[in-house]
Motif scaffolding. Structure first.
Motif, PDB file in Angstrom:
ATOM      1  N   HIS A   1      -2.922   2.631  -6.353  1.00 56.16           N
ATOM      2  CA  HIS A   1      -3.394   3.885  -5.755  1.00 56.16           C
ATOM      3  C   HIS A   1      -2.191   4.693  -5.274  1.00 56.16           C
ATOM      4  O   HIS A   1      -1.066   4.188  -5.270  1.00 56.16           O
ATOM      5  CB  HIS A   1      -4.357   3.608  -4.591  1.00 56.16           C
TER       6      HIS A   1
ATOM      7  N   VAL B   1       5.037  11.769  -2.503  1.00 59.62           N
ATOM      8  CA  VAL B   1       3.977  10.994  -3.134  1.00 59.62           C
ATOM      9  C   VAL B   1       4.433   9.538  -3.234  1.00 59.62           C
ATOM     10  O   VAL B   1       5.525   9.256  -3.727  1.00 59.62           O
ATOM     11  CB  VAL B   1       3.628  11.564  -4.522  1.00 59.62           C
TER      12      VAL B   1
ATOM     13  N   TYR C   1       1.397   3.678   1.914  1.00 57.77           N
ATOM     14  CA  TYR C   1       1.521   4.304   3.237  1.00 57.77           C
ATOM     15  C   TYR C   1       2.916   4.894   3.378  1.00 57.77           C
ATOM     16  O   TYR C   1       3.782   4.671   2.525  1.00 57.77           O
ATOM     17  CB  TYR C   1       1.230   3.281   4.342  1.00 57.77           C
TER      18      TYR C   1
ATOM     19  N   ASP D   1       0.813  -1.210   0.000  1.00 58.37           N
ATOM     20  CA  ASP D   1       0.000   0.000   0.000  1.00 58.37           C
ATOM     21  C   ASP D   1       0.854   1.272   0.000  1.00 58.37           C
ATOM     22  O   ASP D   1       2.034   1.230   0.352  1.00 58.37           O
ATOM     23  CB  ASP D   1      -0.920   0.024   1.223  1.00 58.37           C
TER      24      ASP D   1
ATOM     25  N   ASN E   1      -0.831   8.083  -2.494  1.00 61.47           N
ATOM     26  CA  ASN E   1      -1.090   9.048  -1.419  1.00 61.47           C
ATOM     27  C   ASN E   1       0.067  10.026  -1.359  1.00 61.47           C
ATOM     28  O   ASN E   1       1.191   9.695  -1.728  1.00 61.47           O
ATOM     29  CB  ASN E   1      -1.187   8.342  -0.062  1.00 61.47           C
ATOM     30  N   SER E   2      -0.234  11.231  -0.852  1.00 57.01           N
ATOM     31  CA  SER E   2       0.844  12.199  -0.634  1.00 57.01           C
ATOM     32  C   SER E   2       0.984  12.450   0.861  1.00 57.01           C
ATOM     33  O   SER E   2      -0.016  12.516   1.582  1.00 57.01           O
ATOM     34  CB  SER E   2       0.536  13.511  -1.374  1.00 57.01           C
ATOM     35  N   TRP E   3       2.230  12.580   1.308  1.00 58.49           N
ATOM     36  CA  TRP E   3       2.523  12.700   2.737  1.00 58.49           C
ATOM     37  C   TRP E   3       3.405  13.907   3.026  1.00 58.49           C
ATOM     38  O   TRP E   3       4.273  14.261   2.236  1.00 58.49           O
ATOM     39  CB  TRP E   3       3.233  11.427   3.230  1.00 58.49           C
TER      40      TRP E   3
ATOM     41  N   GLN F   1      -1.285  13.143   5.984  1.00 59.02           N
ATOM     42  CA  GLN F   1      -1.667  12.915   4.600  1.00 59.02           C
ATOM     43  C   GLN F   1      -2.084  14.233   3.966  1.00 59.02           C
ATOM     44  O   GLN F   1      -2.676  15.086   4.622  1.00 59.02           O
ATOM     45  CB  GLN F   1      -2.807  11.896   4.531  1.00 59.02           C
ATOM     46  N   GLU F   2      -1.723  14.394   2.703  1.00 58.96           N
ATOM     47  CA  GLU F   2      -2.034  15.621   1.968  1.00 58.96           C
ATOM     48  C   GLU F   2      -3.000  15.261   0.841  1.00 58.96           C
ATOM     49  O   GLU F   2      -2.801  14.245   0.169  1.00 58.96           O
ATOM     50  CB  GLU F   2      -0.719  16.168   1.384  1.00 58.96           C
ATOM     51  N   HIS F   3      -4.006  16.071   0.636  1.00 63.29           N
ATOM     52  CA  HIS F   3      -4.973  15.796  -0.424  1.00 63.29           C
ATOM     53  C   HIS F   3      -4.273  15.825  -1.788  1.00 63.29           C
ATOM     54  O   HIS F   3      -3.524  16.750  -2.078  1.00 63.29           O
ATOM     55  CB  HIS F   3      -6.106  16.831  -0.373  1.00 63.29           C
TER      56      HIS F   3
END
Ligand SMILES: [Zn+2]
Lengths: 94, 141
Positions: free
Chosen positions: B118, B107, B91, B89, B120-122, B133-135
């Motif tokens: 998928h 990212v 994460y 994932d 995510n940005s952190w 977490q960043e949108h």
């Protein structure tokens, strides 16, 4: 004078400038002057003990100061100092 | 919030696919206005980790310095760093956190069986103890 290039996220602490011209005989002196002129910048580059943060690498022109004389690396007129982070990662937590 | 233009996004996914099953990495260039970030160019960089790269990555600071110079030359900023998690994932791991830098967006691309799954940005904190977490949004060029 040497030119210190400021990474984007730190420009907010130096009146939004992308570079700052600073005098100093060595890299340590120039960074010391920079962070006393712009005190809010200091904690982003140095630990409370006054050491450069572990993820902060400093380059004079194309050379990492770690392989020169670290913070005692002498500066010449027109040198460019860059601040570049160390970045890595991994999945396994080790 | 971080927005990534489609062209740059495609470069990131193509790079992650071509490096799979290893972790890929690279720089994201664009514009930053406070917490509002727009990625317009992605620059694939070498994974310089000196061991198995299936679960590790490392950027050479010289490569990041070149990416930063490229950004300045284009009137852009270095916005962040991307890397992939093969079959895992998106994460922000303990190792990611310990080797992060609080100045940039990170990212993470989850790749499953070689395909994008998928992302995510952190935003890691300065103490390297937690990351928010960043949108993240993909937008038209
Ligand atoms: Zn990771």
């Amino acid at each position: 004078m040497a030119k210190i290039l400021i990474p984007t996220p730190l420009r907010q602490y130096v009146e939004k400038k992308d570079s700052v011209e600073i005098g100093g005989a060595t890299v340590g002196e120039a960074l010391g002057t920079l962070t006393s002129e712009y005190q809010d910048l200091r904690r982003h580059l140095y630990t409370d003990e006054g050491k450069l943060r572990s993820f902060v690498n400093v380059y004079v022109n194309d050379e990492d100061i770690r392989y020169l004389s670290k913070e005692s690396t002498p500066l010449k007129e027109g040198d460019t100092i860059s601040i570049v982070p160390s970045i890595a990662g991994g999945l396994n937590g080790s | 919030m971080i927005r990534i233009e489609k062209n740059a996004w495609k470069v990131m996914l193509d790079h992650a696919k071509s490096i799979y099953p290893n972790e890929c990495c690279g720089a994201m260039l664009g514009n930053v206005d406070g917490g509002d970030k727009l990625v317009r160019t992605a620059v694939p960089l070498d994974n310089a980790f000196g061991g198995s790269q299936a679960q590790r990555y490392e950027l050479r600071p010289e490569d990041l310095l070149r990416a930063d110079r490229e950004a300045r030359a284009k009137g852009m900023d270095l916005v962040g760093i991307f890397h992939s998690h093969p079959d895992c994932d998106a994460y922000f791991s303990e190792t990611d956190l310990k080797n992060s830098c609080p100045w940039y967006s990170f990212v993470v691309l989850s790749m499953r069986k070689g395909e994008f799954d998928h992302a995510n940005s952190w935003l890691p904190n300065p103490e390297q103890t937690a990351a928010d977490q960043e949108h993240l949004e993909i937008v038209e060029d």
